[in-house]
Design a protein around this motif. Structure first.
Motif, mmCIF file in Angstrom:
data_model
loop_
_atom_site.group_PDB
_atom_site.id
_atom_site.type_symbol
_atom_site.label_atom_id
_atom_site.label_comp_id
_atom_site.label_asym_id
_atom_site.label_seq_id
_atom_site.Cartn_x
_atom_site.Cartn_y
_atom_site.Cartn_z
ATOM 1 N N PHE A 173 0.817 -1.275 -0.161
ATOM 2 C CA PHE A 173 0.055 -0.043 -0.032
ATOM 3 C C PHE A 173 0.726 1.175 -0.003
ATOM 4 O O PHE A 173 2.051 1.250 0.583
ATOM 5 N N ARG A 199 -0.330 -5.231 7.725
ATOM 6 C CA ARG A 199 -1.611 -4.600 7.142
ATOM 7 C C ARG A 199 -2.723 -5.572 6.979
ATOM 8 O O ARG A 199 -3.830 -5.509 7.515
ATOM 9 N N ARG A 238 -6.256 -5.906 8.953
ATOM 10 C CA ARG A 238 -7.336 -6.297 8.513
ATOM 11 C C ARG A 238 -8.250 -7.521 9.198
ATOM 12 O O ARG A 238 -9.362 -7.325 9.570
ATOM 13 N N SER A 267 -18.912 6.282 1.213
ATOM 14 C CA SER A 267 -20.458 6.018 1.398
ATOM 15 C C SER A 267 -21.150 6.948 0.923
ATOM 16 O O SER A 267 -22.256 6.958 0.151
ATOM 17 N N MET A 297 -6.078 3.632 -7.157
ATOM 18 C CA MET A 297 -5.450 3.100 -5.772
ATOM 19 C C MET A 297 -4.147 3.262 -6.305
ATOM 20 O O MET A 297 -3.511 3.350 -7.133
ATOM 21 N N ARG A 317 -0.119 1.919 -5.050
ATOM 22 C CA ARG A 317 0.898 1.193 -4.506
ATOM 23 C C ARG A 317 2.145 1.343 -4.810
ATOM 24 O O ARG A 317 2.565 2.189 -5.491
ATOM 25 N N THR A 350 -14.728 -1.015 -8.012
ATOM 26 C CA THR A 350 -14.593 0.405 -7.336
ATOM 27 C C THR A 350 -14.318 0.080 -5.860
ATOM 28 O O THR A 350 -13.901 0.839 -4.960
ATOM 29 N N HIS A 391 -6.945 -7.336 -0.189
ATOM 30 C CA HIS A 391 -7.237 -5.924 0.464
ATOM 31 C C HIS A 391 -8.603 -5.267 -0.230
ATOM 32 O O HIS A 391 -8.785 -4.131 0.106
ATOM 33 N N CYS A 447 -12.280 -3.768 -0.443
ATOM 34 C CA CYS A 447 -12.764 -3.038 0.706
ATOM 35 C C CYS A 447 -13.450 -3.836 1.972
ATOM 36 O O CYS A 447 -14.386 -4.606 1.559
HETATM 37 C C1 HEM Z 1 -18.865 3.184 -1.557
HETATM 38 C C2 HEM Z 1 -18.436 3.038 -0.601
HETATM 39 C C3 HEM Z 1 -16.949 2.427 -0.569
HETATM 40 C C4 HEM Z 1 -16.130 2.543 -1.487
HETATM 41 C C5 HEM Z 1 -16.232 2.850 -2.828
HETATM 42 C C6 HEM Z 1 -14.931 2.048 -0.690
HETATM 43 C C7 HEM Z 1 -13.681 1.772 -1.475
HETATM 44 C C8 HEM Z 1 -12.397 1.094 -0.915
HETATM 45 C C9 HEM Z 1 -11.462 0.890 -1.926
HETATM 46 C C10 HEM Z 1 -11.271 1.002 -3.086
HETATM 47 C C11 HEM Z 1 -10.525 0.237 -0.951
HETATM 48 C C12 HEM Z 1 -9.168 -0.400 -1.294
HETATM 49 C C13 HEM Z 1 -8.089 0.654 -1.126
HETATM 50 C C14 HEM Z 1 -6.784 0.119 -1.644
HETATM 51 O O1 HEM Z 1 -6.416 -0.871 -1.292
HETATM 52 O O2 HEM Z 1 -5.970 1.219 -2.038
HETATM 53 C C15 HEM Z 1 -11.202 0.274 0.386
HETATM 54 C C16 HEM Z 1 -10.425 -0.440 1.386
HETATM 55 C C17 HEM Z 1 -11.037 -0.437 2.854
HETATM 56 N N1 HEM Z 1 -12.439 0.197 3.130
HETATM 57 FE FE1 HEM Z 1 -13.841 0.855 1.506
HETATM 58 N N2 HEM Z 1 -14.945 1.777 0.464
HETATM 59 C C18 HEM Z 1 -16.242 2.069 0.676
HETATM 60 C C19 HEM Z 1 -16.897 1.952 1.940
HETATM 61 C C20 HEM Z 1 -16.286 1.381 3.009
HETATM 62 C C21 HEM Z 1 -16.898 1.405 4.661
HETATM 63 C C22 HEM Z 1 -18.165 2.038 4.623
HETATM 64 C C23 HEM Z 1 -15.856 1.163 5.517
HETATM 65 C C24 HEM Z 1 -16.296 1.063 6.686
HETATM 66 C C25 HEM Z 1 -15.227 1.387 7.548
HETATM 67 C C26 HEM Z 1 -14.905 0.855 4.530
HETATM 68 C C27 HEM Z 1 -13.555 0.463 5.067
HETATM 69 C C28 HEM Z 1 -12.316 -0.048 4.338
HETATM 70 C C29 HEM Z 1 -11.361 -0.547 4.842
HETATM 71 C C30 HEM Z 1 -11.230 -0.851 6.227
HETATM 72 C C31 HEM Z 1 -10.661 -0.632 3.882
HETATM 73 C C32 HEM Z 1 -9.164 -1.229 3.962
HETATM 74 C C33 HEM Z 1 -9.153 -2.726 3.609
HETATM 75 C C34 HEM Z 1 -7.535 -3.614 3.778
HETATM 76 O O3 HEM Z 1 -6.600 -2.533 3.726
HETATM 77 O O4 HEM Z 1 -7.564 -4.487 3.573
HETATM 78 N N3 HEM Z 1 -15.034 0.991 3.245
HETATM 79 N N4 HEM Z 1 -12.501 0.742 0.266
#
Ligand code: HEM
Length: 481
Positions: free
Chosen positions: A73, A97, A101, A260, A324, A326, A419, A425, A427
């Motif tokens: 990341f 990381r 998670r 969101s 994204m 990296r 998206t 990883h 979301c």
């Molecule tokens: C439309 C709503 C959402 C979109 C489009 C979205 C999009 C993303 C994307 C693209 C990533 C990957 C980022 C990366 O790896 O560079 C991500 C990771 C993540 N998202 Fe979301 N997200 C949304 C809603 C949420 C919500 C509601 C939460 C609640 C807390 C959340 C928590 C996370 C977390 C914790 C990660 C990190 C996962 C990891 O590193 O293993 N997201 N999200």
């Protein structure tokens, strides 16, 4: 082997102000112009770093499957500087990381979703009722974010912010968000300094929530509390510092609020100009009620395949996170180009998703690059997603299985959405957001109608993330049926 080509210009003054000048022309024309010149893997300048952009769907998807092995990341300096120690460690170290998670995962399990479902329904119902009661048309760009703020604060950290303090708490989150994207200049008055100050204030707020939760029965059902339990268990009972806990709550708020909000705004804005889609949503709700009764159980929400397709299609056309970042851990060959270890990658999930669409081009991006005229037309048509593009492109059916989809084309199968990212990883909040959005659409379709006041002015700008812009375009009326 060939190095990726590319050229760039940047203006240090704009950089100081936190802008990325080339993107100001619009992300899509910028990326597609370079695609035409250099192919789907090319170099450009992102702030002070040279970045290798990757635009092709299959390449992005395959790289993401090896996230943590071939790449780790990377976050802009502002985000790193404002992030927590644990968060920064997790960014730099793939195994940390993954531990982070796993610790968070219980907060997003099926059991956790079941526990928050009642709250999701209550929050969505109250916003819909307020919108319908409003005398004037409502501004969706604002209202989608308000809704997401309530979802986030109440579902993620069980932080029930009193009405009179909402604006202040929201302003703190917004200031932090801006600071993460700004250059890390810790001087009085800078965007970055304002974010640091907002973070200190928000940490104090969240610590108060933690103290209240610890003093109560402790059976709270927020993602944060469930993750916290698992965090404590993983530590073998060792006490975590209040700061660490509060930082983790802030990270969840940052990850889940603007994303969101953008997703809810996009879905509602698109529905407001697609009465035939609303009609089909209503038909689905009649079937859901016939099968599961009027209550919104998790089984009922799971069965809403058309509502899910609507949400995915809105997120494809107007992604709240369009790319994204990296850092490569190994020397790689990407799209025939040599990318040395340590390079920064910019994976454009927006271009990857939208130009994988077989309706746009028979063989996706590859087909387009072979026909420069099509590429120029695509760049101009997609410089912003507006009413006419939505009319052509907003086809939720493409996410249904062929048998359900009236023969419409299928974008790389129904798992094709980039998206939310993909791979180890992907979301973590994806299922939670899907539940929030499907409950919102279910209540909307059952009890209300939504219409854009001036549909022809509806417009999403793509600048790293898609944003609904234009006063008249973002205004809709919600009416009780
Ligand atoms: C439309 C709503 C959402 C979109 C489009 C979205 C999009 C993303 C994307 C693209 C990533 C990957 C980022 C990366 O790896 O560079 C991500 C990771 C993540 N998202 Fe979301 N997200 C949304 C809603 C949420 C919500 C509601 C939460 C609640 C807390 C959340 C928590 C996370 C977390 C914790 C990660 C990190 C996962 C990891 O590193 O293993 N997201 N999200």
């Amino acid at each position: 082997m060939q190095q990726p080509e590319g050229k760039h210009s940047w203006n240090p003054l704009q950089l100081l102000l936190g802008d990325f000048p080339e993107l100001q022309q619009g992300e899509v024309p910028f990326l597609l112009e370079r695609l035409r010149l250099f192919g789907p893997v090319f170099k450009w300048k992102f702030a002070t770093d040279t970045v290798v952009a990757v635009l092709e769907y299959d390449t992005i998807k395959s790289l993401l499957q090896h996230d943590g092995t071939v790449m780790s990341f990377w976050a802009p300096p502002g985000l790193q500087a404002i992030g927590s120690e644990a968060g920064n460690k997790a960014m730099a170290d793939p195994s940390a990381r993954m531990v982070q998670r796993k610790t968070l995962a219980p907060g997003f399990s099926r059991q956790a979703l079941r526990q928050v479902l009642g709250k999701v329904e209550a929050i969505a119902a109250s916003h819909l009722a307020q919108w319908a009661a409003a005398e004037d048309p409502i501004d969706l760009a604002v209202e989608g974010r308000q809704l997401a703020f309530d979802f986030s604060t109440q579902l993620l950290v069980n932080f029930d912010v009193p009405e009179q303090q909402r604006a202040a708490v929201k302003a703190k989150l917004d200031a932090m968000f801006k600071a993460m994207m700004a250059p890390p200049l810790n001087l009085p008055g800078t965007t970055f300094r304002k974010g640091i100050e907002a973070k200190a204030a928000l940490l104090a707020d969240i610590k108060e929530v933690i103290r209240q939760a610890d003093a109560s029965s402790g059976d709270g059902a927020s993602a944060f509390e469930l993750s916290l339990k698992s965090h404590r268990a993983n530590q073998g009972g060792a006490e975590l510092s209040e700061d660490t806990i509060a930082e983790s709550g802030i990270s969840l708020l940052l990850a889940g609020t603007d994303t969101s909000g953008g997703g809810a705004t996009a879905a509602l804005a698109m529905l407001a100009q697609a009465p035939e889609v609303m009609q089909r949503l209503r038909q689905e709700q009649q079937q859901v009620i016939a099968q599961h009764g009027p209550g919104l159980s998790l089984a009922a929400v799971d069965s809403m395949t058309y509502a899910e397709a609507v949400v995915k299609e809105a997120l494809r056309l107007a992604p709240p996170a369009g790319a994204m970042m990296r850092r490569t851990l190994l020397d790689l060959q990407i799209g025939g180009k040599f990318i040395p270890a340590g390079s920064l990658l910019y994976l454009s999930t927006f271009v990857g998703s939208n130009f994988a669409d077989t309706q746009l081009s028979p063989s996706g991006l590859a087909g387009l690059t072979q026909r420069p005229a099509d590429l120029a037309a695509a760049a101009s048509a997609w410089s912003h997603v507006d009413h006419s593009l939505l009319q052509q492109q907003f086809k939720p059916e493409r996410w249904l299985k062929k048998s359900e989809g009236d023969g419409a084309s299928n974008v790389r199968g129904s798992s094709g959405l980039l998206t939310f990212g993909s791979g180890p990883h992907v979301c973590l909040g994806m299922s939670l957001f899907m539940v929030e959005a499907k409950v919102l659409l279910a209540l909307l379709a059952r009890e209300y109608d939504i219409a854009a006041v001036a549909p022809e002015e509806l417009r999403f700008e793509q600048l790293v993330a898609a944003q609904l812009v234009g006063n008249a375009g973002s205004v809709v009326r919600v009416a009780k049926l």
